[in-house]
Design a protein around this motif. Structure first.
Motif, PDB file in Angstrom:
ATOM      1  N   VAL A 129      -8.147  -1.931  -7.327  1.00  0.00           N
ATOM      2  CA  VAL A 129      -8.832  -1.207  -7.016  1.00  0.00           C
ATOM      3  C   VAL A 129      -9.738  -0.207  -7.374  1.00  0.00           C
ATOM      4  N   TRP A 130     -11.539  -0.269  -6.730  1.00  0.00           N
ATOM      5  CA  TRP A 130     -12.294  -0.245  -7.983  1.00  0.00           C
ATOM      6  C   TRP A 130     -13.583   0.760  -6.556  1.00  0.00           C
ATOM      7  N   GLY A 131     -14.435   1.539  -7.661  1.00  0.00           N
ATOM      8  CA  GLY A 131     -15.530   1.822  -6.607  1.00  0.00           C
ATOM      9  C   GLY A 131     -16.130   2.615  -6.904  1.00  0.00           C
ATOM     10  N   GLU A 132     -17.448   2.925  -6.939  1.00  0.00           N
ATOM     11  CA  GLU A 132     -18.310   4.104  -7.473  1.00  0.00           C
ATOM     12  C   GLU A 132     -18.494   5.309  -6.470  1.00  0.00           C
ATOM     13  N   CYS A 133     -18.282   6.446  -7.147  1.00  0.00           N
ATOM     14  CA  CYS A 133     -18.150   7.184  -6.182  1.00  0.00           C
ATOM     15  C   CYS A 133     -19.595   8.420  -7.022  1.00  0.00           C
ATOM     16  N   LYS A 134     -19.876   9.247  -5.625  1.00  0.00           N
ATOM     17  CA  LYS A 134     -21.210  10.049  -5.685  1.00  0.00           C
ATOM     18  C   LYS A 134     -20.216  11.493  -6.720  1.00  0.00           C
ATOM     19  N   GLY A 135     -21.240  11.815  -8.077  1.00  0.00           N
ATOM     20  CA  GLY A 135     -20.761  12.777  -8.822  1.00  0.00           C
ATOM     21  C   GLY A 135     -22.514  13.751  -8.746  1.00  0.00           C
ATOM     22  N   SER A 169     -12.049  11.617  -1.485  1.00  0.00           N
ATOM     23  CA  SER A 169     -11.774  10.652  -0.896  1.00  0.00           C
ATOM     24  C   SER A 169     -11.511  10.114   0.364  1.00  0.00           C
ATOM     25  N   SER A 170     -13.075  10.571   0.549  1.00  0.00           N
ATOM     26  CA  SER A 170     -14.037  10.337   2.606  1.00  0.00           C
ATOM     27  C   SER A 170     -14.701   8.608   1.702  1.00  0.00           C
ATOM     28  N   PRO A 171     -14.916   8.395   3.138  1.00  0.00           N
ATOM     29  CA  PRO A 171     -15.802   6.640   2.309  1.00  0.00           C
ATOM     30  C   PRO A 171     -17.108   7.304   1.964  1.00  0.00           C
ATOM     31  N   GLY A 172     -17.539   8.531   2.549  1.00  0.00           N
ATOM     32  CA  GLY A 172     -19.163   8.641   2.224  1.00  0.00           C
ATOM     33  C   GLY A 172     -19.149   8.904   0.830  1.00  0.00           C
ATOM     34  N   LYS A 173     -18.321   9.365   0.321  1.00  0.00           N
ATOM     35  CA  LYS A 173     -18.658   9.532  -1.251  1.00  0.00           C
ATOM     36  C   LYS A 173     -18.509   8.142  -2.242  1.00  0.00           C
ATOM     37  N   TRP A 174     -18.010   6.746  -1.520  1.00  0.00           N
ATOM     38  CA  TRP A 174     -18.154   5.917  -2.329  1.00  0.00           C
ATOM     39  C   TRP A 174     -18.536   4.990  -1.903  1.00  0.00           C
ATOM     40  N   LEU A 210      -7.615   9.321  -8.165  1.00  0.00           N
ATOM     41  CA  LEU A 210      -6.641   9.562  -7.065  1.00  0.00           C
ATOM     42  C   LEU A 210      -7.512   9.983  -5.843  1.00  0.00           C
ATOM     43  N   GLY A 211      -8.263  10.283  -5.708  1.00  0.00           N
ATOM     44  CA  GLY A 211      -9.217  10.115  -4.848  1.00  0.00           C
ATOM     45  C   GLY A 211      -9.364   8.193  -3.984  1.00  0.00           C
ATOM     46  N   LEU A 212      -9.638   7.447  -5.024  1.00  0.00           N
ATOM     47  CA  LEU A 212      -9.854   6.075  -4.705  1.00  0.00           C
ATOM     48  C   LEU A 212      -8.791   5.514  -4.086  1.00  0.00           C
ATOM     49  N   LEU A 213      -7.463   6.165  -4.119  1.00  0.00           N
ATOM     50  CA  LEU A 213      -6.344   5.557  -4.711  1.00  0.00           C
ATOM     51  C   LEU A 213      -5.801   5.987  -3.200  1.00  0.00           C
ATOM     52  N   LEU A 214      -6.415   7.648  -2.301  1.00  0.00           N
ATOM     53  CA  LEU A 214      -5.963   7.950  -1.067  1.00  0.00           C
ATOM     54  C   LEU A 214      -6.699   7.145  -0.156  1.00  0.00           C
ATOM     55  N   LEU A 215      -8.469   6.971  -0.569  1.00  0.00           N
ATOM     56  CA  LEU A 215      -9.001   5.972   0.638  1.00  0.00           C
ATOM     57  C   LEU A 215      -8.056   4.878   0.590  1.00  0.00           C
ATOM     58  N   TRP A 216      -7.885   4.314  -0.539  1.00  0.00           N
ATOM     59  CA  TRP A 216      -7.291   2.921  -0.307  1.00  0.00           C
ATOM     60  C   TRP A 216      -5.503   3.303   0.612  1.00  0.00           C
ATOM     61  N   SER A 217      -5.321   4.068   0.381  1.00  0.00           N
ATOM     62  CA  SER A 217      -3.671   4.210   1.204  1.00  0.00           C
ATOM     63  C   SER A 217      -3.996   4.737   2.928  1.00  0.00           C
ATOM     64  N   ALA A 218      -5.367   4.946   2.813  1.00  0.00           N
ATOM     65  CA  ALA A 218      -5.470   4.629   4.405  1.00  0.00           C
ATOM     66  C   ALA A 218      -6.383   3.940   5.326  1.00  0.00           C
ATOM     67  N   ASP A 219      -6.265   3.544   4.311  1.00  0.00           N
ATOM     68  CA  ASP A 219      -6.411   1.770   4.585  1.00  0.00           C
ATOM     69  C   ASP A 219      -7.591   1.717   4.489  1.00  0.00           C
ATOM     70  N   GLY A 220      -8.457   2.577   3.792  1.00  0.00           N
ATOM     71  CA  GLY A 220     -10.270   2.389   3.475  1.00  0.00           C
ATOM     72  C   GLY A 220     -11.031   1.696   2.754  1.00  0.00           C
ATOM     73  N   ARG A 244       0.721  -1.433   0.210  1.00  0.00           N
ATOM     74  CA  ARG A 244      -0.159  -0.188   0.088  1.00  0.00           C
ATOM     75  C   ARG A 244       0.990   1.589  -0.201  1.00  0.00           C
ATOM     76  N   TRP A 245       0.507   2.297  -1.314  1.00  0.00           N
ATOM     77  CA  TRP A 245       1.625   3.310  -1.028  1.00  0.00           C
ATOM     78  C   TRP A 245       0.680   4.455  -0.207  1.00  0.00           C
ATOM     79  N   ASN A 246       1.330   5.486   0.133  1.00  0.00           N
ATOM     80  CA  ASN A 246       1.108   6.343   1.147  1.00  0.00           C
ATOM     81  C   ASN A 246       0.659   7.575   0.452  1.00  0.00           C
ATOM     82  N   ARG A 247       0.044   8.448   1.539  1.00  0.00           N
ATOM     83  CA  ARG A 247       0.098  10.014   0.673  1.00  0.00           C
ATOM     84  C   ARG A 247       0.523  10.819  -0.407  1.00  0.00           C
ATOM     85  N   ASP A 248       1.371  10.783   0.670  1.00  0.00           N
ATOM     86  CA  ASP A 248       2.416  11.700  -0.132  1.00  0.00           C
ATOM     87  C   ASP A 248       2.945  10.756  -1.654  1.00  0.00           C
TER      88      ASP A 248
END
Length: 456
Positions: free
Chosen positions: A42-48, A27-32, A80-90, A4-8
């Motif tokens: 890694v995958w997901g659906e983001c509310k737009g 990148s917040s869980p509530g968006k996905w 990028l937001g999905l990867l940020l969520l993944w990097s935070a173990d979300g 897992r990569w970190n935020r940087d």
């Protein structure tokens, strides 16, 4: 399993600062919803803003993105937001990718296998030699050689005139435009590019010394090209073989001179040569824009071989650049190096996957300078080289530098005060990956006490 990569590391993938900010906003869980991760994806659906959520997925094995949003940026904020969520173990682990993700991954694998087959066929054709070149091809090649020789001869005389007359009149930023155009007409594009970039040296107070240094390197290139026939004759070969090892028979330097002038080496030629398999640490990257063209320089260093490598990619302004090499990761790969006396530029021939193996091996300041000196001996026109230094600490109040037990190396003036590096160090020695340049080091990454990658 991909580490897992970190935020940087994730934010370093963003095409610009606005994309970084937008990615953090999604990148917040509530968006996905429907999020998941597998060994290499890694995958997901983001509310737009629309009625349907945007589907985003990332291939982690050979970094690629897909998103149903209309953004022209690559990667987009959703990836990028999905990867940020993944990097935070979300992002929870899943047994297998979703159907729409699996379909995309299968298509990518099929295209990659087809491309590998075509590249192998092209490399085999290159190995077979250029026996198919006809009289017209030979005539065009001879005409280009004559144009290049005439253009560099004119440049050599022009440089002599500059030294006789003085350089006080060269303070205009368009001073070299006409000369650069003449060298483009003479089919020496690399030299023309060097001339077109000379205006950048006028920005500093030390511009006379820097300009004279650039003139000296151009003069050295002109003289080296003029003496190429003697060098080729001394090597005992009428043709410079692209597969000749660096330095063998003196042809490595011949190829380096021709490359610096602007004679291209095709990817097929490079891939037809030998490859080097190693665990390659991705030390960092830097993007440079010139005439609406962006060049991405990604620095690597081999764990077992200790070899340095530079992977270049290009794109027009606004278009996506290759983002498959993630800063701070380590990949198991075969690299094919462009020929020359100090081979540095390389292509990733075969990617065996990412691995997690800790820190790269660091050199002392003295060892790093010895390595750079050896590289410059093989290629006097070298303007950058990757180094990993340790243990070193940031020091100085005026010109900052990285100090070790055997001395120090100054930082590049554009670095300014390296606040981020100072904060990570806290006065303690660090391991720092940096890009050496004639004007000083450009820090790339370092590691904190917990081994986390910090992008500088």
């Amino acid at each position: 399993m991909i580490e897992r990569w970190n935020r940087d590391q994730v934010l370093a993938l963003a095409p610009d600062a606005s994309s970084q900010k937008a990615a953090q906003g999604v990148s917040s869980p509530g968006k996905w919803s429907g999020i998941g991760s597998a060994a290499d994806s890694v995958w997901g659906e983001c509310k737009g803003s629309g009625s349907k959520p945007y589907r985003a997925c990332v291939d982690l094995s050979e970094l690629a993105y897909r998103c149903s949003c209309p953004s022209r940026k690559f990667p987009c904020k959703h990836a990028l937001g999905l990867l940020l969520l993944w990097s935070a173990d979300g992002v929870p682990a899943a047994g297998a990718p979703a159907d729409w993700v699996a379909e995309w991954l299968d298509q990518r694998r099929e295209r990659a296998a087809k491309a590998t087959g075509l590249a192998a066929e092209a490399a085999e054709a290159t190995r077979a030699g250029g026996a198919g070149a006809g009289p017209a091809d030979t005539r065009r090649a001879e005409q280009r050689e004559q144009r290049v020789a005439a253009g560099l001869s004119d440049l050599e005389r022009w440089l002599a005139d500059q030294i006789r007359q003085g350089i006080a009149g060269s303070r205009r930023h368009d001073y070299w435009d006409d000369l650069a155009k003449r060298l483009v007409d003479a089919q020496a594009p690399a030299v023309a590019g060097t001339l077109s970039r000379l205006s950048s040296v006028l920005n500093g107070e030390d511009w006379p010394a820097r300009l004279l240094s650039e003139y000296a390197l151009l003069h050295l290139l002109c003289v080296a090209h003029r003496r190429l026939p003697a060098a080729v004759a001394a090597s005992g070969s009428a043709v410079v073989d692209p597969g000749t090892p660096a330095g063998a028979d003196g042809t490595g330097l011949v190829r380096r001179v021709r490359e610096r002038v602007g004679f291209p080496v095709t990817k097929e030629e490079v891939l037809a040569g030998e490859t080097v398999r190693d665990l390659w640490d991705v030390l960092g990257r830097r993007d440079e824009e010139q005439d609406r063209l962006i060049a991405r320089r990604v620095w690597l260093r081999g764990r077992r071989t200790g070899r340095a490598a530079l992977v270049l990619s290009f794109a027009m302004t606004g278009q996506a650049l290759d983002a498959s090499l993630v800063t701070g990761t380590t990949l198991d790969a075969d690299l094919a190096f462009y020929p020359g006396s100090a081979p540095l530029r390389a292509l990733v021939a075969v990617h065996h996957g990412a691995v997690s193996t800790g820190f790269p091996t660091a050199s002392t300041v003295e060892q790093a300078l010895d390595e750079v000196a050896a590289a410059l001996a093989g290629d006097p026109w070298l303007d950058s080289w990757p180094v990993v230094l340790g243990p070193v600490t940031p020091a100085g109040r005026g010109p900052w530098h990285l100090a070790g037990s055997s001395g120090g190396i100054p930082l590049h003036p554009s670095t300014g005060t390296p606040w981020r590096l100072i904060a990570v160090s806290g006065g303690r020695p660090l391991t720092v990956a940096a890009e050496w340049t004639p004007r000083g080091l450009r820090p790339l990454i370092t590691w904190d006490e917990e081994g986390q990658v910090i992008v500088l």
